[in-house]
Design an enzyme around this catalytic site. Structure first.
Site, PDB file in Angstrom:
ATOM      1  N   HIS A   1      26.111  72.337  21.196  1.00  0.00           N
ATOM      2  CA  HIS A   1      26.300  71.683  19.797  1.00  0.00           C
ATOM      3  C   HIS A   1      26.873  72.772  18.767  1.00  0.00           C
ATOM      4  CE1 HIS A   1      23.410  68.385  21.763  1.00  0.00           C
ATOM      5  NE2 HIS A   1      24.557  68.076  21.641  1.00  0.00           N
TER       6      HIS A   1
ATOM      7  N   ASP B   1      23.146  61.642  21.240  1.00  0.00           N
ATOM      8  CA  ASP B   1      21.803  62.235  21.184  1.00  0.00           C
ATOM      9  C   ASP B   1      21.470  62.932  19.655  1.00  0.00           C
ATOM     10  OD1 ASP B   1      22.796  64.865  21.320  1.00  0.00           O
ATOM     11  OD2 ASP B   1      23.760  64.308  23.162  1.00  0.00           O
TER      12      ASP B   1
ATOM     13  N   GLU C   1      29.823  55.617  19.061  1.00  0.00           N
ATOM     14  CA  GLU C   1      29.286  55.664  20.306  1.00  0.00           C
ATOM     15  C   GLU C   1      29.098  54.432  20.788  1.00  0.00           C
ATOM     16  OE1 GLU C   1      27.319  56.080  23.354  1.00  0.00           O
ATOM     17  OE2 GLU C   1      27.149  57.914  22.243  1.00  0.00           O
TER      18      GLU C   1
ATOM     19  N   ASP D   1      33.806  51.493  21.629  1.00  0.00           N
ATOM     20  CA  ASP D   1      34.567  52.386  22.529  1.00  0.00           C
ATOM     21  C   ASP D   1      35.432  53.503  21.792  1.00  0.00           C
ATOM     22  OD1 ASP D   1      37.350  52.882  24.086  1.00  0.00           O
ATOM     23  OD2 ASP D   1      35.524  52.833  25.330  1.00  0.00           O
ATOM     24  N   GLY D   2      35.135  54.923  22.101  1.00  0.00           N
ATOM     25  CA  GLY D   2      35.747  55.803  20.954  1.00  0.00           C
ATOM     26  C   GLY D   2      37.354  55.668  21.234  1.00  0.00           C
TER      27      GLY D   2
ATOM     28  N   ASP E   1      32.583  64.530  21.843  1.00  0.00           N
ATOM     29  CA  ASP E   1      31.326  64.893  22.599  1.00  0.00           C
ATOM     30  C   ASP E   1      31.154  63.718  23.680  1.00  0.00           C
ATOM     31  OD1 ASP E   1      28.896  65.817  23.521  1.00  0.00           O
ATOM     32  OD2 ASP E   1      27.891  65.305  21.595  1.00  0.00           O
ATOM     33  N   SER E   2      32.191  63.832  24.542  1.00  0.00           N
ATOM     34  CA  SER E   2      32.247  62.766  25.751  1.00  0.00           C
ATOM     35  C   SER E   2      31.217  63.137  26.935  1.00  0.00           C
ATOM     36  CB  SER E   2      33.431  62.467  26.058  1.00  0.00           C
ATOM     37  OG  SER E   2      34.068  63.692  26.849  1.00  0.00           O
TER      38      SER E   2
ATOM     39  N   ASP F   1      31.517  63.135  31.182  1.00  0.00           N
ATOM     40  CA  ASP F   1      32.579  63.692  32.025  1.00  0.00           C
ATOM     41  C   ASP F   1      33.409  62.484  32.254  1.00  0.00           C
ATOM     42  OD1 ASP F   1      31.983  66.386  33.230  1.00  0.00           O
ATOM     43  OD2 ASP F   1      30.043  65.649  33.385  1.00  0.00           O
TER      44      ASP F   1
ATOM     45  N   PRO G   1      32.296  55.358  31.325  1.00  0.00           N
ATOM     46  CA  PRO G   1      32.616  55.345  30.250  1.00  0.00           C
ATOM     47  C   PRO G   1      33.533  56.320  29.346  1.00  0.00           C
ATOM     48  CG  PRO G   1      30.321  54.637  30.448  1.00  0.00           C
ATOM     49  CD  PRO G   1      30.637  55.227  31.763  1.00  0.00           C
TER      50      PRO G   1
END
Length: 282
Positions: free
Chosen positions: A61, A85, A105, A137-138, A155-156, A158, A162
């Site tokens: 982060h 998170d 998110e 959805d981003g 910050d996805s 893999d 999604p």
């Protein structure tokens, strides 16, 4: 004691002892597990892949947040895609000059569960008045929003399930449209040694969209197999070469106390091992 074995790779993996299972749920989008491990503290799993742990999340982060923010030095508006998170939100909101943060998110339950079971990640950042949370959805958000941002942090997960759409060429193009002039996009790009094809694909796609693209790295123990790669993309070619004295001045002025990031690490992180340089064309 039961164990969790990660399923990211077919022929190789890591296992965690589950000392206490705290929560498990099948959301509308993914299978989420949070458990306690004596070595790593609380661990979050999505669809069989480790996402974050209390022990070493600060490395990931801090490097995703502070590298673009200190390089730019003037960010007012930040977009975080994913990051349910709350760890990325925590680090971004430590920058007093940031006036507005949008967190997008896809899965509301990830945020809710992490607020309950991983509170050390967010440390109250979800309640910061500068923060605006969007459940969407981003990839759709960057395609349709009229807002503009100085920094975008993807910050996805893999590129499976999604998270797959957040590695597509169209996503990068829409992110560029959402950036203010000279703004910067950073994305997580996996463990380079184990996921080299993903790095190659990202480099090809970014090179078609941005004037300056590169990768920088950090060693995050949870993400096994070598160094973690972060993609960097901007039309401000000078931004990546921000000198260390400028970084030191901004770092001191911020008053932010970090555990991994510092101006020297910032500069060094852009120096890539030769196998990675060769993979992305030198």
């Amino acid at each position: 004691m039961p164990k969790f074995t990660e399923t990211l790779y077919d022929a190789y993996g890591q296992a965690f002892r589950i000392d206490e299972r705290l929560h498990e749920v099948k959301t509308d989008h993914q299978h989420l597990i949070i458990f306690h491990n004596a070595r790593y503290g609380r661990v979050m799993i999505l669809d069989g892949v480790v996402q974050t742990t209390e022990m070493d999340e600060f490395i990931y982060h801090e490097m995703m947040a502070h590298v673009p923010l200190f390089a730019l030095g003037r960010a007012r508006r930040v977009l975080i895609i994913g990051g349910g998170d709350g760890g990325m939100l925590r680090e971004v909101t430590r920058h007093r000059g940031v006036a507005h943060v949008t967190l997008v998110e896809i899965d509301r339950q990830v945020i809710d569960m992490c607020r309950t079971y991983l509170p050390k990640h967010s440390q109250g950042a979800f309640d910061d008045p500068r923060v605006h949370i969007v459940i969407e959805d981003g990839s759709n958000f960057v395609r349709t929003t009229h807002d503009r941002f100085d920094v975008i942090i993807s910050d996805s997960t893999d590129p499976i399930g999604p998270g797959e759409a957040l590695f597509e060429a169209d996503f990068y193009a829409h992110c560029k449209r959402c950036l203010t002039p000279g703004g910067v996009l950073v994305t997580q790009n996996g463990v380079a040694f184990m996921q080299l094809d993903e790095v190659k694909t990202t480099s090809r796609r970014l090179s078609r969209v941005f004037d300056d693209w590169h990768f920088y790295t950090a060693a995050v123990p949870t993400y096994v197999g070598g160094i973690m790669a972060f993609a960097w993309a901007t039309d401000n070619r000078a931004l990546r070469d921000t000198d260390v004295e400028s970084l030191k001045s901004r770092y001191r002025a911020s008053g932010i106390q970090t555990r991994y990031y510092n101006p020297e690490i910032h500069r060094a992180a852009f120096a890539l091992p030769q196998y990675l340089r060769d993979a992305v064309g030198g």
